[in-house]
Enzyme design. Sequence first.
Site, PDB file in Angstrom:
ATOM      1  N   ALA A 193       1.305  -1.189  -0.136  1.00 15.13           N
ATOM      2  CA  ALA A 193       0.221   0.100   0.205  1.00 15.13           C
ATOM      3  C   ALA A 193       0.967   1.454   0.424  1.00 15.13           C
ATOM      4  O   ALA A 193      -0.093   2.864   0.407  1.00 15.13           O
ATOM      5  CB  ALA A 193      -0.798  -0.275   0.795  1.00 15.13           C
ATOM      6  N   GLY A 238       2.718   3.756  -5.583  1.00 18.83           N
ATOM      7  CA  GLY A 238       2.409   2.312  -6.802  1.00 18.83           C
ATOM      8  C   GLY A 238       0.385   2.406  -6.630  1.00 18.83           C
ATOM      9  O   GLY A 238      -0.381   2.784  -6.391  1.00 18.83           O
ATOM     10  N   ARG A 255       6.731  -2.139   3.617  1.00 18.41           N
ATOM     11  CA  ARG A 255       7.125  -2.036   4.479  1.00 18.41           C
ATOM     12  C   ARG A 255       8.207  -1.038   5.473  1.00 18.41           C
ATOM     13  O   ARG A 255       8.226  -0.002   6.558  1.00 18.41           O
ATOM     14  CB  ARG A 255       8.836  -2.698   4.236  1.00 18.41           C
ATOM     15  N   ASP A 289       7.651  -7.271   6.394  1.00 15.16           N
ATOM     16  CA  ASP A 289       8.039  -8.218   5.035  1.00 15.16           C
ATOM     17  C   ASP A 289       7.498  -9.081   4.887  1.00 15.16           C
ATOM     18  O   ASP A 289       7.579 -10.359   5.515  1.00 15.16           O
ATOM     19  CB  ASP A 289      10.063  -8.472   5.560  1.00 15.16           C
ATOM     20  N   TYR A 303      11.204 -13.073 -13.195  1.00 15.82           N
ATOM     21  CA  TYR A 303      10.316 -12.265 -12.020  1.00 15.82           C
ATOM     22  C   TYR A 303       8.793 -13.512 -13.122  1.00 15.82           C
ATOM     23  O   TYR A 303       7.941 -12.932 -12.722  1.00 15.82           O
ATOM     24  CB  TYR A 303      10.129 -11.243 -13.461  1.00 15.82           C
ATOM     25  N   LYS A 362       5.591 -14.568 -11.711  1.00 22.73           N
ATOM     26  CA  LYS A 362       4.056 -13.789 -12.063  1.00 22.73           C
ATOM     27  C   LYS A 362       3.164 -15.163 -12.678  1.00 22.73           C
ATOM     28  O   LYS A 362       1.779 -14.784 -12.481  1.00 22.73           O
ATOM     29  CB  LYS A 362       4.071 -12.526 -12.850  1.00 22.73           C
ATOM     30  N   GLY A 422      -0.743  -4.790 -17.889  1.00 24.11           N
ATOM     31  CA  GLY A 422       0.698  -5.055 -18.408  1.00 24.11           C
ATOM     32  C   GLY A 422       1.454  -3.565 -18.392  1.00 24.11           C
ATOM     33  O   GLY A 422       1.762  -3.063 -16.803  1.00 24.11           O
ATOM     34  N   GLU A 481       6.590   3.099  -8.872  1.00 24.10           N
ATOM     35  CA  GLU A 481       8.407   2.792  -8.814  1.00 24.10           C
ATOM     36  C   GLU A 481       8.558   1.247  -9.442  1.00 24.10           C
ATOM     37  O   GLU A 481      10.237   1.347  -8.943  1.00 24.10           O
ATOM     38  CB  GLU A 481       8.674   3.272  -6.849  1.00 24.10           C
ATOM     39  N   PHE A 482       8.263   0.547  -9.928  1.00 29.30           N
ATOM     40  CA  PHE A 482       8.283  -0.659 -10.470  1.00 29.30           C
ATOM     41  C   PHE A 482       9.724  -0.992 -10.775  1.00 29.30           C
ATOM     42  O   PHE A 482      10.394  -1.449 -10.644  1.00 29.30           O
ATOM     43  CB  PHE A 482       6.945  -1.031 -10.996  1.00 29.30           C
TER      44      PHE A 482
HETATM   45  P1  NDP Z   1       5.821  -0.662  -6.319  1.00 27.65           P
HETATM   46  O1  NDP Z   1       7.104  -0.494  -6.248  1.00 27.65           O
HETATM   47  O2  NDP Z   1       5.436   0.928  -6.681  1.00 27.65           O
HETATM   48  O3  NDP Z   1       5.063  -1.225  -5.607  1.00 27.65           O
HETATM   49  C1  NDP Z   1       5.354  -2.390  -4.721  1.00 27.65           C
HETATM   50  C2  NDP Z   1       5.302  -2.323  -3.316  1.00 27.65           C
HETATM   51  O4  NDP Z   1       5.313  -3.546  -3.003  1.00 27.65           O
HETATM   52  C3  NDP Z   1       4.864  -1.284  -2.417  1.00 27.65           C
HETATM   53  O5  NDP Z   1       3.834  -1.164  -2.037  1.00 27.65           O
HETATM   54  C4  NDP Z   1       6.223  -1.807  -1.671  1.00 27.65           C
HETATM   55  O6  NDP Z   1       6.118  -1.442  -0.635  1.00 27.65           O
HETATM   56  C5  NDP Z   1       6.026  -3.477  -1.448  1.00 27.65           C
HETATM   57  N1  NDP Z   1       6.520  -4.062  -1.592  1.00 27.65           N
HETATM   58  C6  NDP Z   1       7.819  -4.776  -2.338  1.00 27.65           C
HETATM   59  N2  NDP Z   1       8.575  -5.775  -1.324  1.00 27.65           N
HETATM   60  C7  NDP Z   1       7.795  -5.842  -0.334  1.00 27.65           C
HETATM   61  C8  NDP Z   1       7.915  -6.799   0.497  1.00 27.65           C
HETATM   62  N3  NDP Z   1       9.283  -7.607   1.054  1.00 27.65           N
HETATM   63  N4  NDP Z   1       6.875  -7.266   1.830  1.00 27.65           N
HETATM   64  C9  NDP Z   1       6.116  -6.314   2.090  1.00 27.65           C
HETATM   65  N5  NDP Z   1       6.043  -5.372   0.986  1.00 27.65           N
HETATM   66  C10 NDP Z   1       6.928  -4.957  -0.488  1.00 27.65           C
HETATM   67  O7  NDP Z   1       5.042  -1.220  -7.758  1.00 27.65           O
HETATM   68  P2  NDP Z   1       3.847  -1.861  -8.327  1.00 27.65           P
HETATM   69  O8  NDP Z   1       2.667  -0.705  -7.880  1.00 27.65           O
HETATM   70  O9  NDP Z   1       3.699  -1.158  -9.809  1.00 27.65           O
HETATM   71  O10 NDP Z   1       3.562  -2.872  -7.904  1.00 27.65           O
HETATM   72  C11 NDP Z   1       2.410  -3.250  -7.489  1.00 27.65           C
HETATM   73  C12 NDP Z   1       1.925  -5.072  -8.343  1.00 27.65           C
HETATM   74  O11 NDP Z   1       1.793  -5.287  -9.561  1.00 27.65           O
HETATM   75  C13 NDP Z   1       3.406  -5.670  -7.909  1.00 27.65           C
HETATM   76  O12 NDP Z   1       2.838  -7.565  -7.526  1.00 27.65           O
HETATM   77  C14 NDP Z   1       3.874  -6.076  -9.570  1.00 27.65           C
HETATM   78  O13 NDP Z   1       4.594  -7.002  -9.665  1.00 27.65           O
HETATM   79  C15 NDP Z   1       2.298  -5.490 -10.221  1.00 27.65           C
HETATM   80  N6  NDP Z   1       2.713  -5.014 -11.512  1.00 27.65           N
HETATM   81  C16 NDP Z   1       2.771  -3.787 -11.935  1.00 27.65           C
HETATM   82  C17 NDP Z   1       3.544  -3.100 -12.666  1.00 27.65           C
HETATM   83  C18 NDP Z   1       3.790  -2.328 -13.285  1.00 27.65           C
HETATM   84  O14 NDP Z   1       4.181  -2.697 -14.763  1.00 27.65           O
HETATM   85  N7  NDP Z   1       4.062  -1.552 -12.514  1.00 27.65           N
HETATM   86  C19 NDP Z   1       2.283  -4.568 -14.088  1.00 27.65           C
HETATM   87  C20 NDP Z   1       1.740  -5.623 -13.377  1.00 27.65           C
HETATM   88  C21 NDP Z   1       1.548  -6.008 -12.466  1.00 27.65           C
HETATM   89  P3  NDP Z   1       7.471  -1.184   0.556  1.00 27.65           P
HETATM   90  O15 NDP Z   1       8.390  -0.687  -0.394  1.00 27.65           O
HETATM   91  O16 NDP Z   1       7.102  -0.161   1.403  1.00 27.65           O
HETATM   92  O17 NDP Z   1       7.432  -3.030   1.328  1.00 27.65           O
HETATM   93  C1  8X3 Z   2       5.087  -5.681 -14.877  1.00 24.71           C
HETATM   94  C2  8X3 Z   2       4.874  -5.273 -16.240  1.00 24.71           C
HETATM   95  O1  8X3 Z   2       5.753  -6.039 -18.653  1.00 24.71           O
HETATM   96  O2  8X3 Z   2       7.625  -5.319 -16.736  1.00 24.71           O
HETATM   97  O3  8X3 Z   2       4.184  -6.532 -14.589  1.00 24.71           O
HETATM   98  O4  8X3 Z   2       7.034  -7.261 -16.817  1.00 24.71           O
HETATM   99  S1  8X3 Z   2       6.076  -5.581 -17.119  1.00 24.71           S
END
Ligand code: NDP
Ligand code: 8X3
Length: 249
Positions: A10, A13, A34, A56, A149, A153, A180, A185-186
Site C-alpha cells: 500500500a 504505486g 515496509r 516484510d 520475474y 507471475k 501490462g 516505482e516498479f
Molecule cells: P511499486 O514498486 O510502486 O510498489 C510495490 C509495493 O510492494 C510497494 O508498496 C512495496 O512496499 C511493496 N513490497 C515490495 N516488496 C515487499 C516486501 N518484501 N514486503 C512487503 N511489501 C513489499 O510497484 P507497483 O505498484 O507497480 O507493483 C504492485 C504490483 O503490481 C506488483 O505485484 C507488481 O508485480 C504488479 N505489476 C506491476 C506492473 C507495472 O507495470 N508497474 C504491471 C503488472 C503487475 P515497501 O517497499 O514499502 O515494502
Molecule cells: C510488470 C509489467 O512488462 O514490466 O509486471 O513485466 S512488465
Amino acid sequence: MDKTVFITGASSGIGRATTRLLAEKGCRIVACGRREERLAALKDEWGAKLHTLSFDVRDRDAVFRAVESLPPDFREVDILINNAGNAHGMDLIDQGNLDDWDAMIDINVKGLLYVTRALLPSLLKDGRGHIINIGSTAGKEVYPKGNVYCASKFAVDAINQALRIDLNAHGVRVGAVNPGLVQTEFSEVRFKGDTRRAESVYKGYQPLTPEDIAEIIYFVISRPWHVNIADLVVMPTDQASSTIVRKFT
Ligand code: NDP
Ligand code: 8X3
C-alpha cells in the site's frame, strides 16, 4: 462500501492508489508495506478508516504476527488484495543474479502465499471473502530477460486458479488482475534506483496509471456477489504484448 480490505504493497504505486480509492468509497483499510513513513502519511490522510501494518511479506512469522495484531475494527477482513511485489533486475538467465531470483520468488510467490494463508480463516468465515491477486502480463507470456520475474507471475496465475478451485466449496470469490505497463516505482526497483533507465520504460507512449488499476479493482469488488471477475488482463492501448509497444519517440 461497508467492507474491510487488507491490501499489501500500500506504500506505493498500484497499492497506494487502490488504498486511496477504496478509502474514499467508504472501506476500512488495512494498509501494509515496509516503509513506515509512507504508511504513516496514508494514516494522516485517512485517520480512523485506516490501520497500518509494517512487515516484510518474506518473513512468515512477521506476517502471522501482523495479522494476529489486528484490532477488533479491522479483524474481520472481507477482501484481500495481494499486491506487494516487484521485479528485481532484468538479465539474461545465464547472467541472472541469484539474490534477485530469491527476492522475486520469496516476495511475489511465497509472500503472497503466507499472507493469504494467514488471512484465510477470516476470509472463509462467513463464505463472503474475496481475494484479488495482482498478477501481470508477465504471468501470461514470457519476454526476453523476464525469466524469473515472469516465472513468479506465472506462479501467481497458478495460485489464483488453485485458490478458486480449492476454496470453491466455501463460496468465496477469487480472481486476478493482470496489468501490462503501469507507471509506478516498479522500474526504479527493477533497475535498482537507475531513475533514467526506469523513466525510459514509460517514455514515448501513454502507460497505464496506478489510478487506472485502482478503478478496475473497485469495479471487480463492487460486482453483485454472483459475478466473479476470475482473470482480467489490462494493457495500455499502445501496448499489444510484452514486447510490442507503439512508441512515438
Ligand atoms: P511499486 O514498486 O510502486 O510498489 C510495490 C509495493 O510492494 C510497494 O508498496 C512495496 O512496499 C511493496 N513490497 C515490495 N516488496 C515487499 C516486501 N518484501 N514486503 C512487503 N511489501 C513489499 O510497484 P507497483 O505498484 O507497480 O507493483 C504492485 C504490483 O503490481 C506488483 O505485484 C507488481 O508485480 C504488479 N505489476 C506491476 C506492473 C507495472 O507495470 N508497474 C504491471 C503488472 C503487475 P515497501 O517497499 O514499502 O515494502
Ligand atoms: C510488470 C509489467 O512488462 O514490466 O509486471 O513485466 S512488465
